[in-house]
Design a protein around this motif. Structure first.
Motif, short mmCIF file in Angstrom:
data_model
loop_
_atom_site.label_atom_id
_atom_site.label_comp_id
_atom_site.label_asym_id
_atom_site.label_seq_id
_atom_site.Cartn_x
_atom_site.Cartn_y
_atom_site.Cartn_z
N UNK A 46 49.42 41.73 50.70
CA UNK A 46 48.89 41.39 49.38
C UNK A 46 49.90 40.59 48.57
N UNK A 47 51.17 40.96 48.65
CA UNK A 47 52.20 40.26 47.89
C UNK A 47 52.33 38.82 48.37
N UNK A 48 52.31 38.61 49.68
CA UNK A 48 52.39 37.24 50.20
C UNK A 48 51.21 36.42 49.70
N UNK A 49 50.03 37.03 49.64
CA UNK A 49 48.83 36.34 49.16
C UNK A 49 49.02 35.88 47.72
N UNK A 78 47.41 51.11 36.91
CA UNK A 78 46.28 50.22 37.16
C UNK A 78 46.63 48.79 36.74
N UNK A 79 46.46 47.88 37.68
CA UNK A 79 46.71 46.47 37.39
C UNK A 79 45.80 45.65 38.30
N UNK A 80 45.05 44.73 37.70
CA UNK A 80 44.13 43.90 38.48
C UNK A 80 44.87 42.70 39.05
N UNK A 81 44.58 42.42 40.33
CA UNK A 81 45.09 41.21 40.96
C UNK A 81 43.91 40.45 41.57
N UNK A 82 44.16 39.20 41.92
CA UNK A 82 43.15 38.36 42.56
C UNK A 82 43.55 38.12 44.01
N UNK A 83 42.70 38.54 44.91
CA UNK A 83 42.97 38.43 46.34
C UNK A 83 42.10 37.33 46.94
N UNK A 84 42.72 36.45 47.74
CA UNK A 84 41.98 35.37 48.39
C UNK A 84 42.11 35.52 49.90
N UNK A 85 41.07 35.98 50.57
CA UNK A 85 41.14 36.16 52.02
C UNK A 85 41.18 34.83 52.75
N UNK A 209 43.78 37.33 56.99
CA UNK A 209 43.09 38.34 56.18
C UNK A 209 41.60 38.00 56.18
N UNK A 210 40.76 39.00 55.98
CA UNK A 210 39.32 38.76 56.08
C UNK A 210 38.57 39.77 55.24
N UNK A 211 37.49 39.32 54.64
CA UNK A 211 36.50 40.24 54.09
C UNK A 211 35.20 39.99 54.85
N UNK A 212 34.43 41.05 55.04
CA UNK A 212 33.21 40.93 55.82
C UNK A 212 32.05 41.63 55.18
N UNK A 213 30.85 41.17 55.52
CA UNK A 213 29.64 41.77 54.94
C UNK A 213 29.15 42.95 55.76
N UNK A 214 30.02 43.54 56.50
CA UNK A 214 29.74 44.79 57.21
C UNK A 214 30.91 45.72 56.93
N UNK A 238 33.46 34.80 47.43
CA UNK A 238 34.71 34.46 48.14
C UNK A 238 34.55 33.17 48.92
N UNK A 239 33.39 32.98 49.55
CA UNK A 239 33.13 31.75 50.27
C UNK A 239 33.23 30.54 49.36
N UNK A 240 32.76 30.73 48.13
CA UNK A 240 32.70 29.61 47.18
C UNK A 240 33.99 29.44 46.40
N UNK A 241 35.05 30.09 46.88
CA UNK A 241 36.36 29.85 46.30
C UNK A 241 36.76 30.81 45.19
N UNK A 242 35.93 31.80 44.91
CA UNK A 242 36.27 32.77 43.88
C UNK A 242 37.22 33.83 44.44
N UNK A 243 38.29 34.15 43.73
CA UNK A 243 39.14 35.25 44.20
C UNK A 243 38.42 36.59 44.07
N UNK A 244 38.81 37.53 44.88
CA UNK A 244 38.23 38.87 44.80
C UNK A 244 39.09 39.71 43.86
N UNK A 245 38.52 40.13 42.73
CA UNK A 245 39.31 40.97 41.82
C UNK A 245 39.44 42.38 42.37
N UNK A 246 40.63 42.94 42.31
CA UNK A 246 40.83 44.30 42.79
C UNK A 246 42.01 44.91 42.06
#
Length: 902
Positions: A46-49, A78-85, A209-214, A238-246
């Motif tokens: 996550x840090x490298x990302x 609690x701290x929100x970050x933006x992850x880009x797979x 890194x990957x996110x999946x719909x399963x 995510x496909x459309x370039x939006x970061x994943x907030x987490x």
């Protein structure tokens, strides 16, 4: 904190004769991010990302500081970050509706006067068609070919649509049907452990890194690829370039010591781990495995454990890069240059683990001596309900006579099966299926199953005639090595013939039972049993005729098929009589670890992977024969019952409508604990009498062509009718009726949940749903949120939410609210209540709100506090826009307008 450049974290890595650029974690520590070398390796990813995408906008210096501070606070802040797979993975059940949404977004962009080509994946996407094969035919050499032919007959509309998508969208590849399960294709071919990108300047190396719909995307964590399941709507963003907030996660360390004893399998290990982690409580957390026990595990064993993360509730179950990772990459025919890069990169970044390395800092930890693992199953309804093999028979009898199934007569009566020379009783195993990504990715347990079959055939054992047997591996390589090892003939002799390469029994594609068996079960209200080597055994999922479902290793699946019942002590009672009339016990046919290992070393070869994946996107003659229609936008067919243009963007303008309070809402449903996404949006068969069935019959679709809910996910009309339509769901408003039923108020009429929702919509009434703990557990099924939204539900009030489903609700503009005190049980709900929730015009992440509930029958008013489970500022923007896709659409259209104005 300064920018990346002044931190000077860009470094060069020379591997062989090639030079890569990478963002160095040791350099970041030297530049001021002190202590990051002690982070769990999943946190290092996550840090490298963040380092790579730091722009003082979506990723800021404060985000980097927050991750560095993790070592001291261990994820408690609690701290929100933006992850880009690096990429997105889909299977067709969830992928078809995602592509439908993308096609609808192109239409919406056109309606907004913007360029539809702006709707295009910016992140690489692979969609593997693996969830559509059903086991209509079994037990013969022709079963595979017959099931493939039937699959194409059922799904040609969907496949036409996906062929269009693969040509219309950039960065979008489709792996055709019959190749394997998406997670196993990912493990064996798609994943690289270290990804590279040379679009701009020098080639950059970074963690894959990957996110999946399963939800079982997590399996890839066994290969040191950080990934997890997301809903389709989140994946589309995510496909459309939006970061994943987490939120920066807590990381639970799981120390593994020792090694598995003789007679146990990776399945026994994973069921033990699942039970331990469920008890620990790891929902929404990362789990990272470490310890000397890793040296005694194969990569496939690691993948088996990582696969089950949704069952133990974690976001992921991560394994670091070790020598096992390198060996597996080489064994599965990854390019030698890539294998060398993975080793060099992991060592340069401090992501490589040796058994003697110091332990990272974790939020908390637990440990297991693998020598203590014993043969186990899980069931009869949940994957975390582990039961020892020695106690499985007696445990089932307790469930049978007790509250689970309410059959106090138990095993006393058996019933003749019409036209057959056998009878059936409670507890008989009617489905034995070697299936799913969990175990068929693991040659050890597949070869063990083949050896059990071989020894059983040699001794003269036969499968009981009422058992529907099947072999549905996750990869074509499986059948190659089973054949090479001389085990296919024995599996075939017991009816475990190949039925397809894909996700079958585990997803509800078990196909119908033979009609006489089905009739006997229904006529006599029998509690029939399935035993499958999968990861999901929720009620109502596997087959509508089967009420008890057990997860087991592939060799145990074969053994239970031979026994034909769940009621015996399989470890100590005979499975049957051999050809000499003598009793045969499990110990007589169980292989040794040495036997399994010898066959695996000899017959699972690099060449098999090279051959099978040489042209993986080509497909068979059926796939190649599909003609692509349409251009930039899809030519929707008005008569299609599989693919329809959804209503999410109808009338959408550039500015979102203001959020309004929920005033005088009606209660659509009141549900208990552990309501799964299978309950909310079933994936199995469609009943002719259900709202979805009536819809299809009205359009002249015969029952034989209904297919399942999973295959119909591209049609919102079917799916909204199927929402809360699981045959086993119980709504406390109608406590005596099983299935998707409720009462409409004030009329008090009993009807389907869909029909009630539609009546409430005509009356202009918003709706709410009440639920207990772990609401939305199970598959990352976006239709569980989409259907909820389309029924008119504005808020779900639960005691707790599963991570993905909570995110999906927000992503569809549905408000998740969490009880702060008691749940709904003390509210005395009848369904007639009228609910008002104010303060939504000024709602903020995790804000406390008050729910006001009025009961007309006695004039009583109750008020109770809830927590708004919109967790991050980004999620709040999604909610205000009516959903994440609406948010993305408006942003892309605005960007296009700004460029045009310049």
């Amino acid at each position: 904190m300064a920018s990346i450049d002044s931190l000077n974290t860009r470094r060069e890595l020379v591997v062989g004769d090639k030079t890569y650029v990478y963002y160095s974690l040791p350099a970041a520590e030297e530049a001021g991010l002190s202590g990051v070398s002690r982070l769990p390796i999943s946190m290092k990813v996550l840090l490298e990302n963040l380092l790579r995408f730091e722009d003082n906008n979506s990723v800021s210096g404060d985000d980097l500081k927050a991750v560095a501070a993790w070592v001291e606070n261990r994820g408690s802040v609690e701290h929100e970050i933006s992850f880009r797979p690096a990429r997105v993975l889909m299977q067709d059940f969830t992928g078809v509706p995602a592509v439908v949404d993308l096609a609808a977004m192109r239409d919406a962009m056109t309606a907004l006067g913007a360029n539809p080509e702006k709707i295009n994946p910016l992140t690489p996407v692979d969609l593997v068609i693996d969830h559509s094969v059903m086991i209509d035919y079994f037990g013969t050499a022709k079963a595979f070919g017959q099931n493939v032919e039937r699959e194409y007959e059922r799904n040609i509309e969907r496949y036409n649509f996906l062929r269009w998508g693969s040509s219309a969208f950039n960065n979008f590849r489709v792996v055709p049907p019959g190749t394997g399960i998406c997670h196993q294709v990912n493990l064996e071919y798609l994943a690289q452990t270290v990804w590279t990108n040379s679009d701009e300047g020098p080639e950059i190396a970074y963690p894959d890194t990957v996110v999946g719909t399963d939800s079982h995307t997590t399996m890839i964590n066994g290969l040191a690829v950080l990934g997890w399941g997301v809903g389709g709507i989140e994946a589309e963003a995510a496909m459309l370039g939006q970061p994943i907030p987490m939120l920066i996660p807590e990381v639970i360390g799981f120390r593994l010591d020792g090694q598995l004893p003789e007679g146990t399998t990776a399945t026994d290990l994973v069921l033990t781990v699942t039970q331990m982690l469920r008890k620990k409580g790891v929902v929404g957390k990362f789990v990272e495995f470490y310890g000397p026990g890793l040296a005694h595990m194969t990569l496939e064993d690691q993948a088996t454990i990582a696969n089950m993360a949704p069952e133990y509730g974690a976001t992921c179950g991560f394994f670091p890069v070790t020598q096992a990772t390198i060996d597996y990459l080489a064994a599965t025919n990854r390019a030698p240059e890539r294998v060398a890069l993975v080793e060099a990169y992991a060592k340069a970044q401090g992501m490589w683990r040796e058994p003697t390395d110091p332990e990272p800092v974790f939020t908390d930890s637990l440990e297991l001596d693998m020598a203590a693992v014993v043969p186990s199953l899980a069931g009869p309804k949940r994957p975390q309900d582990r039961v020892l093999l020695t106690e499985a028979g007696s445990d089932f009898k307790g469930h049978l006579a007790g509250e689970t199934f309410g059959k106090p007569e138990g095993l006393a009566q058996r019933y003749k099966v019409e036209g057959e020379n056998y009878d059936l009783g409670n507890g008989d195993v009617v489905i034995a299926s070697i299936t799913s990504c969990t175990n068929t990715s693991n040659p050890g347990v597949l070869i063990a199953a083949g050896l059990v079959a071989k020894k059983a055939v040699e001794l003269g054992l036969q499968v009981k005639p009422w058992v529907k047997t099947s072999l549905a591996p996750g990869s074509q390589v499986v059948t190659d090595y089973l054949k090479a090892a001389g085990l296919t003939k024995s599996l075939d002799a017991l009816g475990f013939n190949l039925v397809g390469y894909g996700c079958t029994t585990c997803i509800g594609n078990s196909g119908p039972l033979p009609e006489p068996v089905s009739e006997a079960i229904q006529k006599n209200d029998l509690v029939a049993v399935s035993v499958l080597s999968g990861n999901r055994n929720f009620e109502g999922r596997v087959n509508p005729d089967v009420r008890a479902n057990y997860l087991a290793s592939p060799p145990l699946v074969v053994a239970y098929a031979l026994a034909g019942t769940m009621t015996i002590d399989l470890a100590n009672e005979p499975l049957g009589e051999g050809k000499n009339g003598q009793p045969v016990y499990l110990k007589d046919i169980w292989p040794t670890a040495a036997e399994v290992s010898a066959l695996q070393r000899k017959h699972v070869t690099n060449k098999m992977f090279a051959t099978r994946y040489a042209d993986v996107f080509k497909g068979d003659k059926n796939w190649q024969g599909i003609k692509v229609k349409g251009g930039q936008t899809y030519e929707w067919s008005a008569g299609s019952t599989y693919v329809k243009n959804p209503p999410y963007f109808e009338g959408m303008g550039m500015e979102p409508a203001p959020v309004t309070d929920i005033v005088e809402a009606r209660v659509l449903g009141v549900f208990g604990d552990s309501i799964t996404t299978d309950h909310i949006s079933p994936a199995g068969s469609i009943k002719a009498t259900s709202p979805a069935g009536v819809y299809l019959l009205d359009r002249q679709v015969p029952v034989s062509e209904f297919n399942g809910y999973g295959a119909r996910r591209g049609n919102h009309e079917v799916m909204m009718r199927g929402t809360f339509a699981n045959i086993r769901i119980r709504n406390r408003i109608t406590p005596d009726i099983e299935g998707g039923v409720t009462k409409h108020f004030p009329s008090g009429d009993t009807m389907s949940i869909y029909d009630a929702a539609m009546r409430y919509q005509t009356e202009g009434r918003p709706l709410v749903v009440f639920a207990g703990k772990e609401y939305g557990t199970g598959s990352s099924r976006d239709w569980a949120a989409k259907g909820t939204k389309l029924l008119g539900v504005r808020a779900v009030i639960a005691e707790s939410f599963e991570r993905i489903h909570r995110s999906n609700l927000v992503g569809m503009g549905v408000l998740p609210l969490q009880f702060l005190q008691d749940g709904w049980h003390k509210l005395g709900l009848t369904g007639e209540e009228i609910v008002t929730i104010r303060g939504l015009t000024e709602v903020s992440p995790r804000k406390q709100l008050i729910v006001e509930m009025y009961r007309p029958s006695d004039g009583r008013i109750a008020r109770f506090p809830v927590r708004c489970r919109i967790d991050t500022p980004t999620e709040l923007e999604y909610f205000k826009n009516g959903g994440v896709l609406n948010y993305v659409l408006r942003n892309l259209a605005a960007e296009g307008a700004a460029i045009a104005a310049e």
